[in-house]
Design a protein around this motif. Structure first.
Motif, short mmCIF file in Angstrom:
data_model
loop_
_atom_site.label_atom_id
_atom_site.label_comp_id
_atom_site.label_asym_id
_atom_site.label_seq_id
_atom_site.Cartn_x
_atom_site.Cartn_y
_atom_site.Cartn_z
N PRO A 28 0.82 -1.22 0.00
CA PRO A 28 0.00 0.00 0.00
C PRO A 28 0.86 1.27 0.00
CG PRO A 28 -0.01 -1.00 2.16
CD PRO A 28 0.73 -1.94 1.25
N LEU A 29 0.32 2.31 -0.55
CA LEU A 29 1.02 3.59 -0.65
C LEU A 29 0.74 4.49 0.55
CD1 LEU A 29 2.83 5.13 -2.64
CD2 LEU A 29 0.77 6.05 -3.68
N THR A 34 1.92 8.90 5.23
CA THR A 34 1.51 9.48 6.50
C THR A 34 2.70 9.97 7.31
OG1 THR A 34 1.53 7.30 7.52
CG2 THR A 34 -0.57 8.08 6.66
N ASP A 35 3.89 9.48 7.03
CA ASP A 35 5.07 9.92 7.77
C ASP A 35 5.53 11.30 7.36
OD1 ASP A 35 4.98 7.51 9.01
OD2 ASP A 35 6.55 6.59 7.79
N PHE A 36 5.32 11.67 6.12
CA PHE A 36 5.81 12.95 5.60
C PHE A 36 5.20 14.15 6.32
CE2 PHE A 36 5.68 16.43 2.48
CZ PHE A 36 7.04 16.61 2.32
N PRO A 37 3.87 14.23 6.51
CA PRO A 37 3.33 15.39 7.23
C PRO A 37 3.78 15.46 8.69
CG PRO A 37 1.58 14.29 6.03
CD PRO A 37 2.79 13.42 5.95
N LEU A 42 6.86 18.50 12.73
CA LEU A 42 7.92 18.55 13.74
C LEU A 42 9.00 19.56 13.35
CD1 LEU A 42 8.32 14.77 14.65
CD2 LEU A 42 7.38 16.59 16.07
N LEU A 43 9.36 19.58 12.08
CA LEU A 43 10.35 20.57 11.63
C LEU A 43 9.78 21.99 11.72
CD1 LEU A 43 11.98 18.82 8.57
CD2 LEU A 43 13.02 19.33 10.77
N THR A 44 8.49 22.15 11.49
CA THR A 44 7.87 23.46 11.63
C THR A 44 7.98 23.95 13.07
OG1 THR A 44 6.33 23.03 9.84
CG2 THR A 44 5.70 24.73 11.39
N ALA A 45 7.71 23.06 14.03
CA ALA A 45 7.84 23.43 15.44
C ALA A 45 9.29 23.80 15.78
CB ALA A 45 7.36 22.29 16.32
N LEU A 46 10.23 23.05 15.24
CA LEU A 46 11.64 23.35 15.48
C LEU A 46 12.03 24.70 14.89
CD1 LEU A 46 14.46 22.31 16.46
CD2 LEU A 46 14.75 21.48 14.12
N GLY A 83 1.16 17.13 1.88
CA GLY A 83 1.39 15.71 2.16
C GLY A 83 0.22 15.08 2.89
N LEU A 84 -0.45 15.85 3.74
CA LEU A 84 -1.62 15.36 4.45
C LEU A 84 -2.76 15.07 3.47
CD1 LEU A 84 -2.68 14.95 7.38
CD2 LEU A 84 -3.65 17.22 7.18
N VAL A 85 -2.94 15.94 2.50
CA VAL A 85 -3.99 15.73 1.49
C VAL A 85 -3.66 14.48 0.64
CG1 VAL A 85 -5.01 16.73 -0.59
CG2 VAL A 85 -4.68 18.14 1.42
#
Length: 91
Positions: A28-29, A34-37, A42-46, A83-85
């Motif tokens: 499955p793709l 789901t890991d990308f978002p 996490l990088l956005t928070a950092l 990525g969430l979409v």
């Protein structure tokens, strides 16, 4: 005997039928998407944390560093949303 101890790749796509957003037959793709978002958020928070501390540090060494981290966090959040979409569309 050597056939029993050979190292094979963990994932092969050779001979599998591609099924669009559902991935390949048997692979499955959705899980990798789901890991990308999560990583993006996490990088956005950092980046936001670094931006906040650099903005109130006075920015003596690099004056535009706080703004650059803020812009990077904004773009990273938008990429996470995309990525969430994609992850939602695949399953």
């Amino acid at each position: 005997m050597t056939r029993l101890f050979s190292i094979k790749p963990g994932m092969t796509l050779k001979g599998r039928e591609f099924r669009g957003l559902r991935g390949w037959a048997g692979k499955p793709l959705h899980p990798p998407l789901t890991d990308f978002p999560i990583v993006c958020y996490l990088l956005t928070a950092l980046f936001d944390t670094i931006s906040y501390y650099k903005a109130y540090d006075g920015g003596r060494e690099y004056p535009g560093l706080a703004y650059n981290f803020f812009v990077a966090a904004t773009w990273d959040c938008l990429h996470g949303l995309l990525g969430l979409v994609e992850g939602h569309g695949s399953g």
